[in-house]
Scaffold this motif. Sequence first.
Motif, mmCIF file in Angstrom:
data_model
loop_
_atom_site.group_PDB
_atom_site.id
_atom_site.type_symbol
_atom_site.label_atom_id
_atom_site.label_comp_id
_atom_site.label_asym_id
_atom_site.label_seq_id
_atom_site.Cartn_x
_atom_site.Cartn_y
_atom_site.Cartn_z
ATOM 1 N N PRO A 102 0.833 -1.206 0.000
ATOM 2 C CA PRO A 102 0.000 0.000 0.000
ATOM 3 C C PRO A 102 0.864 1.251 0.000
ATOM 4 O O PRO A 102 1.917 1.298 0.646
ATOM 5 N N HIS A 103 0.438 2.252 -0.740
ATOM 6 C CA HIS A 103 1.217 3.482 -0.836
ATOM 7 C C HIS A 103 0.235 4.626 -1.015
ATOM 8 O O HIS A 103 -0.963 4.457 -0.831
ATOM 9 N N TYR A 104 0.744 5.780 -1.375
ATOM 10 C CA TYR A 104 -0.144 6.911 -1.605
ATOM 11 C C TYR A 104 0.224 7.624 -2.893
ATOM 12 O O TYR A 104 1.384 7.970 -3.103
ATOM 13 N N GLU B 208 -6.655 5.307 -5.652
ATOM 14 C CA GLU B 208 -7.182 5.027 -4.316
ATOM 15 C C GLU B 208 -7.912 3.691 -4.344
ATOM 16 O O GLU B 208 -8.937 3.603 -5.002
ATOM 17 N N PRO B 209 -7.445 2.652 -3.710
ATOM 18 C CA PRO B 209 -6.162 2.569 -3.006
ATOM 19 C C PRO B 209 -4.989 2.604 -3.985
ATOM 20 O O PRO B 209 -5.143 2.275 -5.146
ATOM 21 N N SER B 210 -3.833 2.959 -3.441
ATOM 22 C CA SER B 210 -2.614 3.003 -4.242
ATOM 23 C C SER B 210 -1.657 1.921 -3.762
ATOM 24 O O SER B 210 -1.720 1.506 -2.611
ATOM 25 N N ALA B 211 -0.786 1.508 -4.660
ATOM 26 C CA ALA B 211 0.194 0.494 -4.265
ATOM 27 C C ALA B 211 1.503 0.742 -4.987
ATOM 28 O O ALA B 211 1.528 1.281 -6.091
ATOM 29 N N MET C 26 -6.044 1.805 -7.952
ATOM 30 C CA MET C 26 -7.366 1.954 -8.555
ATOM 31 C C MET C 26 -7.557 3.446 -8.824
ATOM 32 O O MET C 26 -7.188 4.286 -7.996
#
Lengths: 345, 806
Positions: A253-255, A260-263, A293
């Motif tokens: 998982p990241h930002y 959103e969500p980020s990876a 996404m």
Amino acid sequence: MEENINALKSVLDKEYEDFESAVEKVQTLSELENIENRFIGKKSLVSEYLKNMGTLSGEFRPVAGKTINETRKKISERIFLIREEISLIEFDKKLRNEKSDLTLPGRKIKKGSKNIISQIIEEIEMFFIGLGYEIAEGPEIETDYYNFEALNHPPDHPARSLHDTFFIDENILLRTHTSPVQIRYMEKHKPPVYVIAPGKTYRKDYDVTHTPMFTQIEGLAVDKDINFGNFKWTLETFVHAIFGKDRKIRFRPHYFPFTEPSAEVDVSCNMCKGSGCRICSYSGWLEILGAGMVDPNLYKFVGYDAEEVNGFAFGVGIERIAMLKYGINDLRMFFDNDLRFLNQF
Amino acid sequence: MKITYNWLKEFIENLESISPAEIAEKLTMSGTEVKKVNYLGENFKNLVVGRILSFEKHPDADKLSLCNVDTGRNLLNIVCGAKNFKADDIVVVALEGARIQDFVIKKSKIRGIFSEGMMCSEKELGISDESGGIMILDDSFTVGKDFAGQAGLDDWVFELEITPNRPDCLCVLGIAREISALTGLKFKEFGYNSEYYANKDKKFVIDIRDYESCPRYSAKIFKKIDNYPKTPLWMKNRLMQCDIRSVSLLVDLTNYVMLECGQPLHAFDLNKLSSKKIIIRKAEKEEKLLLIDGSEKSLDENDIVIADEKGPVALAGIMGGKGTEISDETEDMLLESANFNGVSIMRTSKKMGFRSEASNRFEKKLDPENTVNAIGRFEEMLYRISNVKSDNTFYDNYADLKRSRRIDLRLSRLNDFLGTDIKTEKVSEILDLLGFKNKTDGEIIKVDIPTFRYEDIEREVDLIEEVARIYGFDNIPVRKPRTASKQGKYTDEQKFLRAIRNTLSEMGLNEVINYSFIGRKDLLMFYLEKEKDYKDYVKIINPLNEDFEILRTSLIQSLVRNAKDNIFKKINDIAIFEISKIFKSAESDGQRKSTEKNTLGILLSGRACLKNWDIQERYYDYFDIKGIVESLAEIFFDKNDLSVNECEYGFFHPVLGGDIILKNKKIGVIGKLHPKIINNLDIRQDIYIAEIDLDTFIENISREKKFRQISSFPPVNIDLAFIVDEEIKYHDIEKEIIASAGRDLQNIRLFDLYRGKQLEDNKKSLAFALELNAIDKTLNEKDIESLIKKISEQLSKKFQARLRDQ
Ligand SMILES: [Zn+2]
């Protein structure tokens, strides 16, 4: 000439025997020619006999003629065959006398090369074309709107400071990622959208691990019923295609403001097989791309209905892929254009 | 950001049941990347706390003492060179096997006396630069016990990367909350003591002029701070592990509380403020402020300042002012715990080119509800260390933002989005663990967003992300997408571009890729400032340096630089090409606009052929580069679509340069690089260049190819030579032959060009080989004769050409 068919035959048989013994030792075409002259030439016995046919009696003449001609034909056929044989031998001899050294170097066609970056882009393009994607393009000089705002980076968003941007003027800049192509493409096309967009990107950063220009491939899929599982499948399959099926993959998982969500996607380190080494900073993993996404906010900018479609997006650094794939240890090699580097690919 | 394992333990029950490595893995896989886990104790093994019982002078060395040290289990004899101790002092003893500055301690004789260990200085231990003797510990240390544990050094340091959307994680508490959610271990929260309350008296006033800039400002006064003790060693060490230098107890405490609960604090010397009133306002234009680091800043209306009635005393959220800085002499302190507008802080910090731990946190928008907790924690820690109780009031001015939000999370939406089948109970449990109160109502989960997540959780999808990352991305099943509803393909243009790249590399050229930037001097060196097609460039307003300030209007300079770089490395034979964009600035509707075009550049220099055992050496010349361009064009166009017109350019040799014409339109340039440029660059070999506008080239490629009928009759080959004036161009003659020969001419090839004795001065002879063939018959002598006649007459008429006798 005897007027007796048996006597004639025996003379001719004798003559043929002589021919055979003469021809037996023949080696060259000129020897053969001599023999030909001797046995069926103008002054040969056979020719003499044929010349004197007129002196023979009427009933004997046809029988004698036939016999003589048979002998002549026999001899000439034999000579023909031997001549063939000797010509072949002589031809062969002539060929064998030619000088040769097959180990001398050949005349090569000069080899050029496609740049390693182009090659990797094409490899990735082919993979995604196989999955039904098209190739999208966008400008390298971008507006703030496409590079930031429509990608959920409003003015003063802290994530903007992660991009050291080159500006042309206040609102015009060199794109810091290939992501603006997402917005440009969605503005012009209704879903389903399956595209990738390779291209140059720019950030104001220049050191051992950064060059002010680098290459990315953006990917975007928006359709009904796309989910996070599909996103994982697509990127896993992609990473396996590029790095090999034996590599492990993880989604961390990241930002990113526009997913959103980020990876971040990591691939297991090939140097140490996951046990940790200098290349992977002792983590066993190598980061290779950022993805997620599609943040539904983006759909507002392009007029899609967030309740109708979902999507995923990803960005891959081409130089990073090349470095990992080929063990290139200095990013700057890509833009030095040293021919010794270029000729390796 | 760095935090330590023991620090986390203070806020999570039973954390010791999980190893630091496991915690790192869990954090990393939930979005808080742990870059490194470092065990400190490794460097502090075999160190024990001891007490000096007695000491005497070393019999053979004036500067050494012989000490008798109690280490709990044993009494040791230790020879020591320091002078700063006395009997009964508590010290750190390195026992046999300890590693001090890469040196392993063992029993040894020093000047004839057996020494059984070593007493260490702070510098030797690597915990500070202090080296004025051995470290004397206070009596909070227990003799005989391990030193590292008591000094806060038997610990693990996590190096974390916090994403900008999670300012709540920029502290120990935030990470503890995450770990609690990931492990189910209970999170121990603390809050401000409720017996304390705000603004009980009016002895101090907080005046916020603009709540936009500062939604909340809380403060507390601490009196008589000049006799507080020093920072305890464990706290010093903990700060040091988190990359913060110990200064003094009060400054250390502000940092400690910031690291712990994420709220930056600032300490003012209360008595240096000119008023019992703090004003938070925008700076005035040109207002000046001398900062703690000694720099004087000129401010403007975008900067937020803390001011007293005389003027600014601190640059909000960034740095305090020199005039009100606390020092050893400070008697009374004002502690600030405020919330400032993140955007303003970011702008000011960017403008000043200065970032601090505080500004970095404010930029990301902190929770204003947290200011009072931080003051409470500060007080609590101060009390723990000094045993001094402060009074029970603080001052607070709060815009009272309504920071409550409820979001409906649809379970079906969550599962559709993730491709999962997660049950309501699981979702609810994850949200609980994260501190999100929630209530299930059928398929909808109603979620209350806690104030510390108010900034980043705004929508249903944000909650889906929270559930997904705690549930674990790894646990979400991989699903093959339903077959894509589109067929993947390249467009024609994309195919052509890739075909061009393939063709050139197969012709033996290497593809280069250069930066899009050049310097102004590159422009001048190639005389582009005078060329109308090249002079209007796009400029970067914040370039890396002056060599990178212009977006190139041509690929030529970059290619020549590549040639030069290689030649300087003694790689002299060069055939390269690049396909990249060039950028130009153009005026349209009174506005400057930039354009970008895909462009192909080709460069040849050095030898085309090396001398080989049966091949002659040959250097590249103009006709090599022209041949490449022609061969490339012939793949996509009719042979006669491309030509070259002479044209002078500053960067080309005066008679060896021209335009490439495709279907009567200029699409590029070709020629020999001007020898004066070559001299200036000190290259010493000829360079040939072609540059083509690829967008236009590709645009003109016909999308359909048609089959042309092949004749089944035998062709006739004839040779014709014409004598013409030197001025007549080959291309014009060829064009004329093609026109007059008509459709039966299949091929034309110039096989000889002669100038010399057999001809008059200023004449040349061009010999052509023509391949003639009709589609419907065998051409007979008469046909051929009339064709030759037609061609000769036409050439004679146009160019006074004379057919040369064969
Ligand atoms: Zn590794």
